[in-house]
Design a protein around this motif. Structure first.
Motif, short mmCIF file in Angstrom:
data_model
loop_
_atom_site.label_atom_id
_atom_site.label_comp_id
_atom_site.label_asym_id
_atom_site.label_seq_id
_atom_site.Cartn_x
_atom_site.Cartn_y
_atom_site.Cartn_z
N GLY A 1 0.79 -1.24 0.00
CA GLY A 1 0.00 0.00 0.00
C GLY A 1 0.82 1.28 0.00
N CYS A 2 2.10 1.18 -0.30
CA CYS A 2 2.96 2.38 -0.31
C CYS A 2 2.50 3.34 -1.41
CB CYS A 2 4.42 2.01 -0.55
SG CYS A 2 5.00 0.58 0.41
N VAL A 3 2.07 2.77 -2.55
CA VAL A 3 1.68 3.61 -3.70
C VAL A 3 0.53 4.57 -3.37
CG1 VAL A 3 2.42 2.47 -5.82
CG2 VAL A 3 0.50 1.55 -4.53
N ARG A 4 -0.28 4.19 -2.39
CA ARG A 4 -1.41 5.05 -2.05
C ARG A 4 -0.92 6.47 -1.73
NH1 ARG A 4 -4.88 6.27 2.52
NH2 ARG A 4 -3.86 4.85 3.98
N CYS A 5 0.11 6.57 -0.94
CA CYS A 5 0.62 7.90 -0.57
C CYS A 5 1.88 8.28 -1.36
CB CYS A 5 0.92 7.95 0.92
SG CYS A 5 -0.51 7.53 1.93
N HIS A 6 2.74 7.29 -1.62
CA HIS A 6 3.99 7.58 -2.33
C HIS A 6 3.89 7.09 -3.77
CE1 HIS A 6 6.14 8.51 1.44
NE2 HIS A 6 5.69 7.38 1.96
N GLY A 7 2.83 7.51 -4.50
CA GLY A 7 2.69 7.07 -5.88
C GLY A 7 3.08 8.17 -6.86
N GLY A 8 2.89 7.89 -8.16
CA GLY A 8 3.17 8.89 -9.20
C GLY A 8 4.67 9.10 -9.40
N THR A 9 5.00 10.03 -10.28
CA THR A 9 6.42 10.22 -10.61
C THR A 9 7.18 10.92 -9.48
OG1 THR A 9 5.78 12.23 -11.74
CG2 THR A 9 6.15 10.29 -13.12
N LEU A 10 6.46 11.62 -8.62
CA LEU A 10 7.15 12.30 -7.52
C LEU A 10 7.17 11.44 -6.25
CD1 LEU A 10 5.61 15.85 -8.04
CD2 LEU A 10 7.93 15.12 -8.63
N TYR A 11 6.50 10.31 -6.30
CA TYR A 11 6.43 9.40 -5.16
C TYR A 11 5.88 10.07 -3.91
CZ TYR A 11 8.89 6.34 -8.28
OH TYR A 11 9.21 5.57 -9.36
N THR A 12 4.91 10.98 -4.12
CA THR A 12 4.14 11.54 -3.01
C THR A 12 2.81 12.06 -3.56
OG1 THR A 12 3.92 13.32 -1.38
CG2 THR A 12 5.39 13.78 -3.22
N ASN A 13 1.75 11.91 -2.76
CA ASN A 13 0.46 12.50 -3.16
C ASN A 13 0.26 13.85 -2.47
OD1 ASN A 13 -0.11 11.89 -0.54
ND2 ASN A 13 -1.77 10.45 -0.95
N MET A 14 1.30 14.29 -1.75
CA MET A 14 1.33 15.59 -1.08
C MET A 14 0.26 15.72 0.00
SD MET A 14 2.32 17.99 -4.28
CE MET A 14 2.61 17.08 -5.78
N GLY A 15 -0.21 14.59 0.50
CA GLY A 15 -1.20 14.63 1.58
C GLY A 15 -0.55 14.53 2.94
N ARG B 1 0.59 1.01 10.47
CA ARG B 1 -0.07 2.26 10.06
C ARG B 1 0.68 2.93 8.92
NH1 ARG B 1 -1.11 5.26 15.57
NH2 ARG B 1 -2.14 6.82 14.28
N HIS B 2 1.95 2.58 8.75
CA HIS B 2 2.76 3.15 7.67
C HIS B 2 2.98 2.06 6.61
CE1 HIS B 2 6.50 5.81 6.61
NE2 HIS B 2 5.65 5.70 5.62
N GLY B 3 1.89 1.69 5.91
CA GLY B 3 1.96 0.59 4.95
C GLY B 3 1.85 -0.73 5.70
N LYS B 4 1.38 -1.75 5.00
CA LYS B 4 1.21 -3.04 5.67
C LYS B 4 2.47 -3.88 5.50
CE LYS B 4 -2.39 -6.61 6.23
NZ LYS B 4 -1.57 -7.31 7.18
N THR B 5 3.30 -3.87 6.52
CA THR B 5 4.60 -4.54 6.40
C THR B 5 4.77 -5.71 7.35
OG1 THR B 5 5.53 -2.89 7.91
CG2 THR B 5 5.82 -2.48 5.56
N SER B 6 3.82 -5.86 8.31
CA SER B 6 4.04 -6.89 9.35
C SER B 6 3.96 -8.31 8.79
CB SER B 6 3.03 -6.72 10.48
OG SER B 6 1.72 -6.88 9.96
N ASP B 7 3.28 -8.47 7.65
CA ASP B 7 3.17 -9.83 7.11
C ASP B 7 4.31 -10.14 6.12
OD1 ASP B 7 2.38 -8.02 5.21
OD2 ASP B 7 0.69 -9.21 4.46
#
Ligand code: HEC
Ligand code: HEC
Length: 620
Positions: A533-547, A598-604
């Motif tokens: 789920g990193c792309v949700r916030c760090h997507g696009g060519t700038l790797y941020t949605n600026m949210g 909470r910062h991407g789903k990484t525990s699995d």
């Protein structure tokens, strides 16, 4: 030479501005064997200038590819080695007699300095972004080994017996939110080809630039910034924020001796850069890239003054009773010296240079030659002559108008625009608008909540600015930087030029790419980047949605819970991570500091998947 760049009237009038510029940008200088000629690496012109000392003029240029930076002459004086500071880094070998490039040797990512062994067999190359020293065997013309150092080696000095190489690491490695953060000097045993010691510098040492070993082999001297990052940046007086320093190392003992400040009580000597000793060992010479000066230090006097300071730690009362006096002003013990702005009083002269942005330097007898980056010139000082005689500046080429971006680059690196010249923007945003790896308690978001210095790459494209988003955009942040960090008044031209400069910064290809492509591990990581789920916030060519989001990184003392999603472009060079620099590595960010997903789903993710994901993030 372009004199107009130095005058405020022209700045305000703006007529010095041009659309394009083909600058030389001299960064380093060496003298040939018989000391009649200087070679000057001109970084943005892809050439080395041949400067004839007697007439004091350029007599030729040798084209070399890709950002020439570091220079060294072979022991037999027949070859000049030039580093090309690009991702596919090379050392170009110039045949001095023929005056052209005879070989080009592949080395690591962004080689910026090179040292030639006295036996003529080996080169040691500072591969800045590989975090390694490359060992080049000149017989086979190949880099046969890479010795890992801590972080961004930018300068090195070899002992005269060639047994040990002392390496200046540009930035601190590790987390920034602890009690200690500082860069180290690595000592390499050249026979064993490994680091045998990392000499720790005082807390806050960053931005290491130059290193030299005295002709008698006893000491190494290193230039750097000594940042007082523990304090809120409320004012600049007496070096409250950044001080400018030289560290002294005992070479045979391979240990730290002390750190002395190069500033005066009410006048900073910002951005110490190149450093050399005179051949007679009497003086240490340092260029100040931020204040356009040369420091001339009496070396014997320095060591005499350091001596009581060192013994005073244990024999303090004895010294006071036997000598009957403290050894020097504020310093009663060795530990006081790095805080003593008067320590060099009477031992150091500051000589103003005529050019702007001096970097590398060399000395022949009493004559000093400094590469003046922004004025495309060689600065000339005779340290024997009366200091009231103005230093000269000799142009290396034709006068050129400044583009707005170039003018901004110059301002950004110029500490004369800060109150009492303590620091430039580059003191914290080192590496061309990037970051010093330290935390700072800026006052725009309240007090006692230090933030890790941000890289300014893509700042203008990714509003808001600051990790808390307290500034609407980078333009506002630039102006508040001038006002509240430089304690100066933002001129319109000045601020606009800096905007242009920062907008012109281009990302550098990651050292984690393999021949410009993703490795197998990184390819797998790319898939996981979507899955987690990193792309949700760090997507696009700038790797941020600026949210702005709360990703569970807020801490007790800080009222801020939501942070502005940062771009991940060039994240490979901006450790440590998160707003308070608590994560030394991407791995830590994904595991230890993301326990509740909470910062991407990484525990699995398995250990290997975490490693692959980190590998991918580091290629961006
Ligand atoms: C004392 C160190 C220091 C100095 C000097 C400094 N900065 Fe900064 N700068 C920081 C820190 C720390 C941050 C990040 C703060 C945060 O995220 O809240 C920052 C952030 C910024 C940002 C926002 C970046 C972004 O994308 O959010 C800009 C723009 C900026 N600085 C410009 C400048 C300029 C221009 C100068 C010189 C006038 C300057 N800085 C001098 C420490 C410094
Ligand atoms: C909900 C939005 C969101 C998601 C999803 C997200 N991030 Fe972030 N990311 C942020 C925010 C906000 C920050 C700043 C947090 C801070 O500084 O404390 C951040 C910071 C980072 C940083 C640190 C950058 C720096 O320069 O310090 C990295 C690296 C990063 N994220 C990678 C990832 C990865 C990899 C994933 C997927 C596992 C991910 N992020 C998922 C919003 C997000």
């Amino acid at each position: 030479m372009l004199v107009c760049v130095l005058t405020a009237t022209v700045l305000l009038g703006g007529e010095c501005l041009a659309k394009t510029g083909n600058y030389l940008s001299p960064v380093s200088v060496v003298a040939d064997g018989d000391e009649r000629v200087l070679y000057v690496a001109e970084a943005t012109a892809d050439q080395v200038a041949v400067f004839d000392i007697a007439p004091g003029e350029v007599t030729g240029t040798i084209p070399v590819a890709d950002n020439p930076t570091g220079l060294a002459i072979s022991a037999d004086h027949s070859k000049l080695y030039v580093t090309s500071a690009v991702p596919a880094g090379r050392v170009q070998v110039i045949d001095i007699r023929r005056g052209n490039v005879s070989d080009s040797i592949a080395v690591g990512h962004t080689p910026v300095a090179v040292v030639a062994s006295p036996d003529g067999e080996t080169l040691y190359v500072c591969n800045q972004f590989d975090n390694s020293i490359g060992v080049v065997e000149l017989g086979s013309k190949t880099q046969t080994a890479k010795i890992a150092v801590t972080r961004e080696p930018v300068a090195a000095a070899l002992t005269s017996d060639a047994r040990f190489l002392f390496v200046a690491n540009h930035l601190p490695a590790g987390a920034a939110n602890g009690d200690y953060a500082a860069a180290v000097v690595s000592v390499i045993d050249t026979a064993a080809r490994k680091v045998i010691k990392n000499i720790e510098l005082p807390n806050g040492s960053t931005n290491l630039r130059g290193i030299t070993i005295s002709p008698d082999g006893k000491n190494a001297y290193v230039t750097h910034i000594l940042a007082r990052y523990q304090f809120p940046t409320a004012y600049l007086e007496q070096g409250w924020v950044n001080t400018n320093a030289m560290t002294i190392i005992d070479v045979p003992g391979r240990k730290f001796v002390n750190t002395v400040l190069l500033d005066d009580v009410d006048l900073g000597a910002a951005n110490p850069y190149g450093i050399v000793c005179t051949a007679d060992g009497k003086n240490i010479l340092i260029t100040h890239a931020g204040t356009h000066e040369l420091s001339v230090i009496d070396r014997a006097g320095l060591h005499r003054r350091l001596l009581p300071a060192r013994t005073a730690r244990t024999f303090r009362s004895e010294i006071c009773s036997t000598v009957g006096t403290k050894h020097h002003d504020a310093s009663y013990s060795a530990d006081d010296v790095p805080n003593d702005l008067t320590f060099l009083t009477g031992l150091r002269r500051r000589v103003g240079l005529a050019g702007n942005g001096p970097r590398g330097l060399t000395v022949i007898g009493t004559k000093v030659y400094a590469a003046e980056y922004f004025t495309d010139s060689i600065g000339l000082v005779d340290i024997n002559s009366d200091i009231r005689h103005r230093a000269k500046s000799v142009p290396l080429g034709e006068e050129k108008a400044l583009t707005k971006a170039r003018m901004g680059e110059m301002f950004f690196h110029d500490a004369s625009h800060s109150f009492q010249k303590w620091h430039s923007c580059a003191s914290c945003h080192s590496g061309g608008g990037r970051a010093c790896a330290l935390n700072w308690d800026l006052l725009n978001d309240g007090m006692l909540n230090p933030k890790n210095t941000k890289s300014l790459l893509l700042s203008h494209k990714t509003p808001p600015a600051m990790i808390t988003g307290v500034r609407a955009n980078a333009e506002t942040a630039v102006r508040s930087g001038i006002r509240y960090i430089q304690f100066s008044s933002p001129w319109v031209q000045h601020a606009r030029a800096m905007d242009e400069y920062l907008k012109s910064l281009e990302p550098i290809a990651s050292p984690y790419l393999v021949s410009g492509k993703l490795s197998t591990a990184a390819k797998n990581g790319e898939k996981l980047y979507s899955r987690a789920g990193c792309v949700r916030c760090h997507g696009g060519t700038l790797y941020t949605n600026m949210g702005k989001y709360d990703v569970g990184t807020g801490t007790g003392e800080d009222v801020h819970r939501e942070f502005d999603t940062p771009t991940l472009v060039e994240v490979w060079r901006t450790a440590p991570y998160l707003h308070d620099g608590r994560a030394a590595t991407i791995r830590e960010l994904l595991t230890e500091f993301n326990k509740d997903d909470r910062h991407g789903k990484t525990s699995d993710l398995s250990e290997k998947e975490i490693a692959d994901l980190a590998e991918y993030v580091l290629t961006l």
